[in-house]
Structures are given as structure tokens and as C-alpha cells.
Enzyme design. Structure first.
Site, PDB file in Angstrom:
ATOM      1  N   CYS A  54      38.612  46.049  -4.642  1.00 12.38           N
ATOM      2  CA  CYS A  54      37.633  46.040  -3.817  1.00 12.38           C
ATOM      3  C   CYS A  54      38.029  45.790  -2.367  1.00 12.38           C
ATOM      4  O   CYS A  54      39.128  45.217  -2.164  1.00 12.38           O
ATOM      5  CB  CYS A  54      36.687  44.738  -4.206  1.00 12.38           C
ATOM      6  SG  CYS A  54      35.179  44.732  -2.873  1.00 12.38           S
ATOM      7  N   CYS A  58      36.916  38.579   0.222  1.00 11.63           N
ATOM      8  CA  CYS A  58      36.304  37.201  -0.089  1.00 11.63           C
ATOM      9  C   CYS A  58      37.301  36.461  -0.674  1.00 11.63           C
ATOM     10  O   CYS A  58      38.023  36.791  -1.681  1.00 11.63           O
ATOM     11  CB  CYS A  58      35.211  37.596  -1.150  1.00 11.63           C
ATOM     12  SG  CYS A  58      34.037  38.755  -0.819  1.00 11.63           S
ATOM     13  N   CYS A  61      37.842  35.684  -4.524  1.00  6.97           N
ATOM     14  CA  CYS A  61      37.574  36.760  -5.426  1.00  6.97           C
ATOM     15  C   CYS A  61      38.867  37.453  -6.010  1.00  6.97           C
ATOM     16  O   CYS A  61      39.497  38.135  -5.279  1.00  6.97           O
ATOM     17  CB  CYS A  61      36.448  37.893  -5.011  1.00  6.97           C
ATOM     18  SG  CYS A  61      35.893  38.983  -6.353  1.00  6.97           S
ATOM     19  N   CYS A  98      23.234  41.757 -16.767  1.00  4.51           N
ATOM     20  CA  CYS A  98      23.513  41.749 -15.396  1.00  4.51           C
ATOM     21  C   CYS A  98      24.910  42.706 -15.493  1.00  4.51           C
ATOM     22  O   CYS A  98      26.013  42.383 -16.034  1.00  4.51           O
ATOM     23  CB  CYS A  98      23.830  40.538 -14.866  1.00  4.51           C
ATOM     24  SG  CYS A  98      24.379  40.503 -13.126  1.00  4.51           S
ATOM     25  N   CYS A 130      19.765  43.540 -14.542  1.00  2.00           N
ATOM     26  CA  CYS A 130      20.079  43.115 -13.174  1.00  2.00           C
ATOM     27  C   CYS A 130      21.213  43.931 -12.792  1.00  2.00           C
ATOM     28  O   CYS A 130      22.095  44.195 -13.475  1.00  2.00           O
ATOM     29  CB  CYS A 130      20.144  41.631 -13.447  1.00  2.00           C
ATOM     30  SG  CYS A 130      20.868  40.778 -11.766  1.00  2.00           S
ATOM     31  N   CYS A 190      17.897  37.473  -6.964  1.00  2.00           N
ATOM     32  CA  CYS A 190      18.895  36.521  -7.576  1.00  2.00           C
ATOM     33  C   CYS A 190      19.955  36.206  -6.620  1.00  2.00           C
ATOM     34  O   CYS A 190      20.797  36.947  -6.155  1.00  2.00           O
ATOM     35  CB  CYS A 190      19.562  37.272  -9.000  1.00  2.00           C
ATOM     36  SG  CYS A 190      21.054  36.306  -9.321  1.00  2.00           S
ATOM     37  N   ARG A 262      20.793  28.651 -12.189  1.00  2.00           N
ATOM     38  CA  ARG A 262      21.739  29.109 -13.272  1.00  2.00           C
ATOM     39  C   ARG A 262      23.115  28.427 -13.061  1.00  2.00           C
ATOM     40  O   ARG A 262      23.635  28.468 -12.195  1.00  2.00           O
ATOM     41  CB  ARG A 262      22.058  30.585 -13.237  1.00  2.00           C
ATOM     42  CG  ARG A 262      22.847  31.354 -14.347  1.00  2.00           C
ATOM     43  CD  ARG A 262      23.012  32.803 -14.282  1.00  2.00           C
ATOM     44  NE  ARG A 262      21.640  33.396 -14.552  1.00  2.00           N
ATOM     45  CZ  ARG A 262      21.017  33.975 -13.690  1.00  2.00           C
ATOM     46  NH1 ARG A 262      21.466  34.430 -12.480  1.00  2.00           N
ATOM     47  NH2 ARG A 262      19.974  34.473 -13.746  1.00  2.00           N
TER      48      ARG A 262
END
Ligand code: SAM
Ligand code: DTB
Ligand code: SF4
Length: 335
Positions: A54, A58, A61, A98, A130, A190, A262
Site C-alpha cells: 500500500c 499509516c 500498518c 468484511c 462489508c 463502520c 466492536r
């Protein structure tokens, strides 16, 4: 009965967060009981449909290309394999499936066409489908809605103030804009965040303040604790103590009474009694399955043992929204 409010102040949320722990849990449990079936917990299953490589930075991550974390880059999966995984998740009691992609944003290309097919396929299995695919435009959100997407995950991650310490390749407003596109398309939002990023208590309050004062509360609010991954800038962050996680969950429950809260990444570091406190404090959803996206999660069987011990029951798909079932998918069907 407490009200659903969208005008919370920072001071009010801080006062809740800082209450003595057991009275705070009792208050959250009381709110929880008014809006939800106590002990009913949604089981969500996660699948990484496109892994690693990616472009974003972040700091938490493992899938960011710029950090050497050992995560193997994997192109977008085939629809058939994804549907096989969804079928297995359903057989294990999951009501929501998801699909996560390590993308900065969605592009209108053949990969997106394939994701649309996956959404249609999972929706046809009668699961809440999702996706979490990064930033999306309003027309992309509408396309996902038309395919039957139930929810879209896009986390604000932390407070507006702390955001730039963690991510520089997109802004907080970019994130909020995607949430607005999702909401306008009629998809359940979400959105939550991560604790343990090195934020202050005021940043946790700021994150909850942003979520609680959105035009509609998110349908679900994932509270992740950082899973520290070697190679990322946050690899050596201190572990979040269980009482701070419980406070975060209780406060989310009190300020967003109707949302699913969650208990997300980080459960592998929690004992069953610690997780039980989180369920008491209003958590009513988990990710189950041996893997999150790239990091380990408790074994499915040990989670089922926990459900048995604590008297938890899995929540059925579409339990809160039965009349909307398949609504989006059918809307544009030719006559
Ligand atoms: N690329 C898309 C995006 O960023 O929206 C979707 C996938 S991304 C991995 C989804 C969320 O996972 C992030 O927003 C973050 O909250 C969470 N996450 C990622 N790495 C994590 C970690 N090491 N510990 C806890 N949560 C993490
Ligand atoms: C969310 O809030 N947590 C999930 C899901 N949304 C996509 C992701 C957690 C990822 C943890 C790190 C990993 O396994 O790569
Ligand atoms: Fe990419 Fe999402 Fe990871 Fe950020 S959190 S690096 S956008 S996969």
C-alpha cells in the site's frame, strides 16, 4: 431511556471516560441493556482480498509498502475463492463478512468490477457484506450500494489533532468525506479507531467526540488496540492496559447507544476475564477467525469456548434491519 445525541461536548465525554471504572462499566451496561439484547454478540469475519504494497504511510500498518514488515504482497483474490471463504465463515456462525484491500483509494478499473461481483456474491449468501477499500467517491459508494453492500469500514483512527502524527499521506477531512459518501449512498457506516498509537487521553476523547457528533452515529464502531508489528514506526509502543480499553468501550457505548461497538484488533493480548469486562461495558461485536487481515487473532474454537463460558450468543444477520434486507440490490433490478 437515554436519548440519542449528536451534540456531545468534549467536557461531557471526558467526564464519562474518567469515571471510576466499575461505576462506569455499570452505567455502560445499563445503556447497553436499553438498546441491545444483553449477551448477544455479532460475529464478523475478515478477509484480506488484496494484501500489502500500500502507498499510504499509516505508521501502525504492516501493509504499507514503505515499511519492511515481511508481509507478502498479494494481488486481488479471485471471486470464487472469496465466496468459498465467505461460505466457510457463515458455516462457523459469522453473520457479517468484511473484505479488506490494502488500497489508498478505489479506482474505477477491472479490480473494482471484481469487488462488485464479490459483494453481489456474498450478499446472495444472506450475510451482511462489508468492505474496507480506502477512500471512495460518491459514485463508487452508489455502485457498491447497488451491488448490495451493507456496510463500509473506514476508520478515523484517532483525533483530528493526533492524526498527522500517524498518517501524512491523506487528511482527516479526506476520511470524513469518504464517510459522508458512504452515508449518502445509504450504506451503514463502520468507523472507529485505534488506541495505543501514542495518543493522549484527550485524543481518545476527541476521536469519540468526532464519531458521536456525526450526522448519524456509525452503525458500528470498531475499537482496535494497536497490534505492534516489527518494521513499522510504532513497533515498540507500550501495550494498552486493559482498564483503558474498557473505558474506551464503555464511553463509546454511552455516547453512541445504538451502535454496535466492536472489540476489534488486539484480542489476542486479552484474557477471557478482560474480554468479559469489555462485553459488560457494551462491546457487542468481534472479529472471529484465526487471522485479522495479516496478524493473528484468537483461534475460532477458543472464541466459541469463550461464548460458552460467558453465555454469549451470536447475533443473526440483518437482526436490526430486516425490512432493508437486499433492498439496495433489488432497487435497480429491471422490471
Ligand atoms: N486500506 C484501507 C484503509 O486504510 O481504510 C482498508 C484496510 S486498513 C488495514 C483498515 C484499518 O485497520 C485501519 O484503518 C486501521 O484502523 C486498522 N489497522 C491497521 N493496522 C493495524 C494494527 N497494526 N493494529 C490495529 N489496527 C490496525
Ligand atoms: C478494523 O477496524 N479493524 C480491522 C478491520 N477494521 C478492517 C483490521 C485490523 C487489522 C489489524 C492488523 C492486520 O491484521 O493487518
Ligand atoms: Fe494502506 Fe489501509 Fe494500511 Fe493505511 S491502513 S497503509 S491505507 S492498508
Amino acid at each position: 431511556m437515554v436519548d440519542i445525541r449528536h451534540n456531545w461536548t468534549r467536557e461531557e465525554i471526558k467526564a464519562i471516560y474518567e469515571k471510576p471504572l466499575l461505576p462506569l462499566i455499570l452505567e455502560a451496561a445499563t445503556v447497553h441493556q436499553q438498546f441491545h439484547k444483553f449477551g448477544e454478540v455479532q460475529i464478523s469475519s475478515l478477509l484480506s482480498i488484496k494484501t500489502g504494497g500500500c502507498s499510504e504511510d499509516c505508521a501502525y500498518c504492516p501493509q504499507a509498502a514503505r515499511y519492511n514488515t515481511g508481509v507478502q504482497v498479494q494481488a486481488l483474490m479471485k471471486t470464487e475463492e472469496v465466496l468459498k471463504a465467505a461460505t466457510a465463515a457463515k458455516a462457523g456462525g459469522a453473520s457479517r463478512f468484511c473484505m479488506g484491500a490494502a488500497w489508498r483509494e478505489v479506482r474505477d478499473n477491472s479490480d473494482f468490477d471484481r469487488v462488485i461481483d464479490m459483494v453481489k456474491g456474498v450478499n446472495a449468501l444472506d450475510m451482511e457484506v462489508c468492505c474496507t477499500l480506502g477512500m471512495i467517491t460518491d459514485s463508487q459508494a452508489e455502485r457498491l450500494a447497488d451491488a448490495g453492500l451493507f456496510a463500509y469500514n473506514h476508520n478515523i483512527d484517532t483525533s483530528a489533532e493526533h492524526y498527522n502524527e500517524v498518517i501524512t499521506t491523506r487528511t482527516y477531512d479526506d476520511r470524513l468525506n469518504t464517510l459522508e459518501n458512504v452515508r449518502k449512498a445509504g450504506i451503514s457506516v463502520c468507523s472507529g479507531g485505534i488506541i495505543g498509537l501514542g495518543e493522549k487521553v484527550d485524543d481518545r476523547i476527541g476521536m469519540l467526540l468526532t464519531l458521536a457528533n456525526l450526522p448519524e452515529h456509525p452503525g458500528s464502531v470498531p475499537i482496535n488496540t494497536l497490534v505492534p508489528v516489527a518494521g513499522t514506526p510504532l513497533a515498540n509502543n507500550e501495550k494498552v492496559p486493559f482498564d483503558e480499553l474498557t473505558r474506551m468501550i464503555a464511553t463509546a457505548r454511552i455516547v453512541m447507544p445504538r451502535s454496535a461497538v466492536r472489540l476489534s484488533a488486539g484480542r489476542l493480548d486479552l484474557t477471557i476475564p478482560e474480554q468479559a469486562l469489555c462485553f459488560m461495558a457494551g462491546a457487542n461485536s468481534i472479529f472471529a477467525g484465526d487471522k485479522l487481515l495479516t496478524t493473528p487473532n484468537p483461534e475460532f474454537n477458543s472464541d466459541m469456548e469463550m461464548f460458552r463460558l460467558l453465555g454469549l450468543t451470536p447475533k443473526a444477520a440483518f437482526a436490526d434491519t430486516h425490512e432493508h434486507h437486499h433492498h439496495n440490490a433489488l432497487q435497480h433490478e429491471p422490471a
